[in-house]
Design an enzyme around this catalytic site. Sequence first.
Site, PDB file in Angstrom:
ATOM      1  N   LYS A   1      22.070  -3.049  -2.752  1.00 28.11           N
ATOM      2  CA  LYS A   1      21.374  -3.626  -1.602  1.00 28.11           C
ATOM      3  C   LYS A   1      20.333  -2.630  -1.101  1.00 28.11           C
ATOM      4  CE  LYS A   1      24.340  -7.115  -1.486  1.00 28.11           C
ATOM      5  NZ  LYS A   1      23.956  -8.450  -2.005  1.00 28.11           N
TER       6      LYS A   1
ATOM      7  N   SER B   1      20.699 -11.548  -5.766  1.00 28.18           N
ATOM      8  CA  SER B   1      20.641 -11.171  -4.350  1.00 28.18           C
ATOM      9  C   SER B   1      19.523 -10.180  -4.036  1.00 28.18           C
ATOM     10  CB  SER B   1      21.976 -10.579  -3.897  1.00 28.18           C
ATOM     11  OG  SER B   1      22.180  -9.294  -4.463  1.00 28.18           O
TER      12      SER B   1
END
Length: 282
Positions: free
Chosen positions: A115, A54
């Site tokens: 993230k 990701s």
Amino acid sequence: MTEDAAPAPPASEAAAPKKRSEAADTGLFLLKLLVAVLLLRSLVVAPFTIPSESMLPRLWVGDYLLVAKWPYGWSRFSFPGSPDLFEGRILERLPERGDVVVFRAPPANEVDYIKRVIGLPGDTVQMVAGQVILNGVPVPKQRVADFVHPLTPNSPCLTSRYDPTDYSDTLEDGTRVCRYPRYRETLPSGRYYEVLDLNRVTIDDTPVYTVPAGHLFLMGDNRDRSADSRVDPADKGVGFVPIENLHGRALVTFFSTDGSAEWLKPWTWAPAARWDRVGDGY
């Protein structure tokens, strides 16, 4: 006649303490070492392993990072086991947009994610055709060279629920790779980073999100393969992330492996290591 009293033992002998056993000394040393390690891991740095793609192209599956614990202060999630000792953060400081952060993923608060910070409290964030709109202004997005990623046991060029396209390719020398469209985003501060935008998928277009107080809007750099703040927790996303959930900021890569090593075969360890990634900072 009375007998003379026996001479008293020297003072040094009378005051000599009993010696601890070697086992007790070893146990005390190990206890001190454990406390030192726990304090180091809780307050200074902690290791983190990249489990998914990701955050491509910056972070690869199999990267091992050190996460700095001090930049944003400390919360209960800073400590092993997340003991419910206090609420909020001690010496809290806001991240900057563009920081790569490790956090405890809501709503279950059981798994650690990594993230990039896109929106701060009070910001509005929207995605339109794959472009970030931050506080009503499009974030510049420039096409750059494709990201060519080698196929390895821990990075087999997988498809996703958002994008089932096969991006595998073969180089002229026969090497099998993944080839992904890559872009450079530049935040209002001038800070820039690279992202992957593979195809038009549902999470490329979103409503306008207003980041609530005490929360952050976080996104993965691999935009079409990241269940992040764009995705509702009911659909396996994280939604807005409480600042309290932050562990810290990604600091440096200290090891990386392509997943081909086997623990019981030490001769496979060195060939599996990606030494050129060691020392990368964030």
